[in-house]
Design a protein around this motif. Sequence first.
Motif, mmCIF file in Angstrom:
data_model
loop_
_atom_site.group_PDB
_atom_site.id
_atom_site.type_symbol
_atom_site.label_atom_id
_atom_site.label_comp_id
_atom_site.label_asym_id
_atom_site.label_seq_id
_atom_site.Cartn_x
_atom_site.Cartn_y
_atom_site.Cartn_z
ATOM 1 N N ASN A 304 0.832 -1.209 0.000
ATOM 2 C CA ASN A 304 0.000 0.000 0.000
ATOM 3 C C ASN A 304 0.869 1.263 0.000
ATOM 4 O OD1 ASN A 304 -2.245 -1.593 0.033
ATOM 5 N ND2 ASN A 304 -3.000 -0.945 2.036
ATOM 6 N N ALA A 305 1.834 1.299 -0.914
ATOM 7 C CA ALA A 305 2.749 2.444 -1.009
ATOM 8 C C ALA A 305 2.032 3.603 -1.693
ATOM 9 C CB ALA A 305 4.011 2.048 -1.775
ATOM 10 N N GLN A 316 -3.912 1.814 -7.864
ATOM 11 C CA GLN A 316 -3.506 0.527 -7.322
ATOM 12 C C GLN A 316 -4.745 -0.324 -7.087
ATOM 13 O OE1 GLN A 316 -0.698 0.293 -3.943
ATOM 14 N NE2 GLN A 316 -2.075 -1.232 -3.025
ATOM 15 N N TRP A 317 -4.614 -1.627 -7.321
ATOM 16 C CA TRP A 317 -5.684 -2.549 -6.944
ATOM 17 C C TRP A 317 -5.906 -2.433 -5.441
ATOM 18 C CZ3 TRP A 317 -6.220 -8.028 -9.389
ATOM 19 C CH2 TRP A 317 -6.439 -7.902 -10.769
ATOM 20 N N ASN A 318 -7.165 -2.214 -5.047
ATOM 21 C CA ASN A 318 -7.488 -1.993 -3.643
ATOM 22 C C ASN A 318 -7.892 -3.317 -2.985
ATOM 23 O OD1 ASN A 318 -8.095 -0.958 -1.167
ATOM 24 N ND2 ASN A 318 -9.520 0.600 -1.903
ATOM 25 N N GLU A 354 -11.016 6.933 2.725
ATOM 26 C CA GLU A 354 -9.577 7.206 2.680
ATOM 27 C C GLU A 354 -8.816 6.348 1.681
ATOM 28 O OE1 GLU A 354 -7.803 7.275 6.572
ATOM 29 O OE2 GLU A 354 -9.671 7.921 7.513
ATOM 30 N N GLY A 355 -9.470 5.377 1.068
ATOM 31 C CA GLY A 355 -8.785 4.532 0.087
ATOM 32 C C GLY A 355 -8.344 3.222 0.678
ATOM 33 N N PHE A 356 -7.189 3.189 1.316
ATOM 34 C CA PHE A 356 -6.698 1.972 1.949
ATOM 35 C C PHE A 356 -7.227 1.845 3.371
ATOM 36 C CE2 PHE A 356 -2.756 2.703 -0.828
ATOM 37 C CZ PHE A 356 -3.225 1.855 -1.836
ATOM 38 N N VAL A 357 -7.441 0.599 3.789
ATOM 39 C CA VAL A 357 -7.711 0.338 5.198
ATOM 40 C C VAL A 357 -6.403 0.344 5.970
ATOM 41 C CG1 VAL A 357 -8.527 -1.383 6.850
ATOM 42 C CG2 VAL A 357 -9.844 -0.938 4.768
ATOM 43 N N TYR A 358 -5.411 -0.380 5.456
ATOM 44 C CA TYR A 358 -4.117 -0.474 6.141
ATOM 45 C C TYR A 358 -3.204 0.640 5.642
ATOM 46 C CZ TYR A 358 -5.187 -4.545 8.816
ATOM 47 O OH TYR A 358 -5.734 -5.383 9.746
ATOM 48 N N GLN A 359 -2.939 1.577 6.571
ATOM 49 C CA GLN A 359 -2.126 2.762 6.263
ATOM 50 C C GLN A 359 -0.963 2.880 7.244
ATOM 51 O OE1 GLN A 359 -4.515 6.344 5.617
ATOM 52 N NE2 GLN A 359 -6.332 5.083 5.276
ATOM 53 N N GLY A 360 -0.419 1.721 7.626
ATOM 54 C CA GLY A 360 0.699 1.693 8.556
ATOM 55 C C GLY A 360 0.436 0.885 9.803
ATOM 56 N N GLN A 361 -0.768 0.348 9.959
ATOM 57 C CA GLN A 361 -1.106 -0.448 11.134
ATOM 58 C C GLN A 361 -0.479 -1.843 11.039
ATOM 59 O OE1 GLN A 361 -3.206 0.974 8.857
ATOM 60 N NE2 GLN A 361 -5.251 1.187 9.737
ATOM 61 N N PRO A 362 -0.286 -2.495 12.170
ATOM 62 C CA PRO A 362 0.193 -3.879 12.151
ATOM 63 C C PRO A 362 -0.885 -4.813 11.618
ATOM 64 C CG PRO A 362 -0.307 -3.198 14.387
ATOM 65 C CD PRO A 362 -0.408 -1.965 13.540
ATOM 66 N N SER A 363 -0.456 -5.817 10.859
ATOM 67 C CA SER A 363 -1.361 -6.782 10.254
ATOM 68 C C SER A 363 -1.276 -8.104 11.003
ATOM 69 C CB SER A 363 -0.990 -7.000 8.778
ATOM 70 O OG SER A 363 -1.511 -8.204 8.276
ATOM 71 N N ARG A 371 1.803 -2.398 7.670
ATOM 72 C CA ARG A 371 1.587 -2.379 6.223
ATOM 73 C C ARG A 371 0.895 -1.088 5.832
ATOM 74 N NH1 ARG A 371 -2.406 -4.307 2.486
ATOM 75 N NH2 ARG A 371 -3.790 -5.051 4.139
ATOM 76 N N GLY A 372 1.415 -0.421 4.808
ATOM 77 C CA GLY A 372 0.715 0.696 4.217
ATOM 78 C C GLY A 372 1.218 2.068 4.603
ATOM 79 N N GLU A 373 0.711 3.061 3.866
ATOM 80 C CA GLU A 373 1.012 4.478 4.069
ATOM 81 C C GLU A 373 -0.291 5.260 4.047
ATOM 82 O OE1 GLU A 373 5.200 4.297 1.468
ATOM 83 O OE2 GLU A 373 3.502 5.510 0.795
ATOM 84 N N PRO A 374 -0.346 6.440 4.672
ATOM 85 C CA PRO A 374 -1.564 7.255 4.627
ATOM 86 C C PRO A 374 -2.002 7.516 3.190
ATOM 87 C CG PRO A 374 -0.047 8.109 6.262
ATOM 88 C CD PRO A 374 0.700 7.040 5.519
ATOM 89 N N SER A 375 -3.299 7.400 2.953
ATOM 90 C CA SER A 375 -3.805 7.507 1.582
ATOM 91 C C SER A 375 -4.989 8.457 1.439
ATOM 92 C CB SER A 375 -4.221 6.117 1.086
ATOM 93 O OG SER A 375 -5.222 5.550 1.920
#
Length: 607
Positions: A304-305, A316-318, A354-363, A371-375
């Motif tokens: 989720n870059a 990006q495929w979501n 916001e687009g992505f659910v995972y924006q830096g949280q632990p999976s 995983r992920g960055e703010p989106s």
Amino acid sequence: MTRPDSAVSSASRPDAVFGAQVVRPGVVLFRLWAPSVDAVGLELDGAPPRPMEPQADGWYALELPCAVGTRYRYVLPDGLAVPDPASRAQDGDVHGASIVTDDPSTYAWQHPEWRGRPWHETVLYEMHVGLAGGFVAAARRLPALAALGITAIELMPLNDFPGRRNWGYDGVLPYAPDARYGTPDELKALVDTAHGLGMAVMLDVVYNHFGPDGNFLPRYAAPFFRDDVSTPWGAAIDFRQPPVRRFFAENALYWLSEFRFDGLRLDAVHAITSPDWLDELPAYLYSRVDRSRLIHLVLENELNAAHRLSEGYSAQWNDDGHNVLHRLLTGETEGYYEDYREQPARLLATCLGEGFVYQGQPSLHKKGKSRGEPSAHLPPTAFVLFLQNHDQVGNRALGERLVRLADARALRVAVGLQLLCPQIPLLFMGEEVGARTPFLFFTDHRDELADAVREGRRGEFAHFAAFSDPEQRARIPDPNAASTFESSVPPQAPVDADGVAWQALYKQLLQVRAQEISPRLPGARALGAQAVGEAAVTARWRLGDGVVLRMDINLGAEGAEVPSFDPARVRLLWAERGGAPWVQASHDQGVSPPFSIRVWLMEEATS
């Protein structure tokens, strides 16, 4: 993002360093990067090999009088004859000879005026060319898809793979359209036909690994791969090597220029160990393009870059969007769905707002790794939203589609959400006619490799409750059986009343999208979304013309309350309740009934 047509001349491919190039009529330049051997021979039409001339940095070259259609192979010092890794066409399968192809300018394009479609108009349809019957048969399907409202076809990988059947991700010759599907000119005709119908064509490309059969690169170009990093498919490709970077950059340009594809979907780029190459690729392509063409680059990326989606990539495929919707529709929480187990409606609201659910949280699925960055700053069109695709259906043990897994009323709501929200929708072949056929994992490997693939496939599901017993796993179809492929062929048209109803739903929703949503998407931004029940969400977007789009979605069997609004200057675009039109939708303020969706256009923002 390709070279102007005038630049593709009888000089063949002037920027290319890989592959056999027609340098002038009747003369071909052969080149091979083979830094791991001290000699290379060139075999033409089975004749004894001729020694190639060593060049700097591990290259070998030879220019010879040669006709189009000549079969050729490179011969290594141990006598092994191998195809050109940049072969443009193969005589048979990946183990056969490569073929010298025509100058790329010889194909007579019927729609040379085509310049593409803006990204915000995109409605993608993912297609497996083999299941469609090959290039010629796939072209015959396009008018019906255009009439449905599809604006872009996305072809799964079609470069040469071992055997007769494959998803395409086991390819080993990235430049050669697989001969089972047809000729290079028939592929061009498929793209040309789509353009004549007003449809763009995207191609799925795999730059993160080679397949397990027919990859000879380690024999003569060991530096092509890293010896210190592995991927799920073997040694990582070494993008630190300049020839490797050039090999794949040229490949991207090749598909966009010679076949006039309108864009590329880059598979699993999180497995590319030199992400700076991804940063360079758009600039490389844009610098070689006819600027009047609209070309789009789309990523699949577990990381989720988000920063890349404002740096040359359209979207990006979501996966997050798919996963939380699947969780809500099916209740499944095993595998990667465990990350969406808790409060799925809240996670869906995050996805819409916001687009992505995972924006830096632990999976949880990644054992606590973030995983992920703010989106939230990205436009909604930076995300491709799907309910099904080749991965999400085919990576199930039995390849079931959602029509077999979900309540039809909830699924209709989810389809309405997907096709009318501002994210870019992607359909998977067959879902538009309610196909109940599975989409299974299929290959055509032989001997020990076939056994390993079959047992490996079944072993993947050993930790799932439904397949914990060996007898249960034995029910998983053998990927190498012809019947596995044959049972995955979806119908081209509805086969029953349910199929007719699904097709009508998709057509109606896509008409609403084309008329009311797509024209307003440039400049659109999310205004926020919130969960209002266990399976209910309300979401708003400010569209490019200032109008607010509001969606009230309830995928569950319990009603929910939603914020009320002033009904003045509000227009209802779509409403369903319980799988049927909701005639009183405009009057039921403040409620979101079970299995319902309402989509509004508001000239003023809601409170």
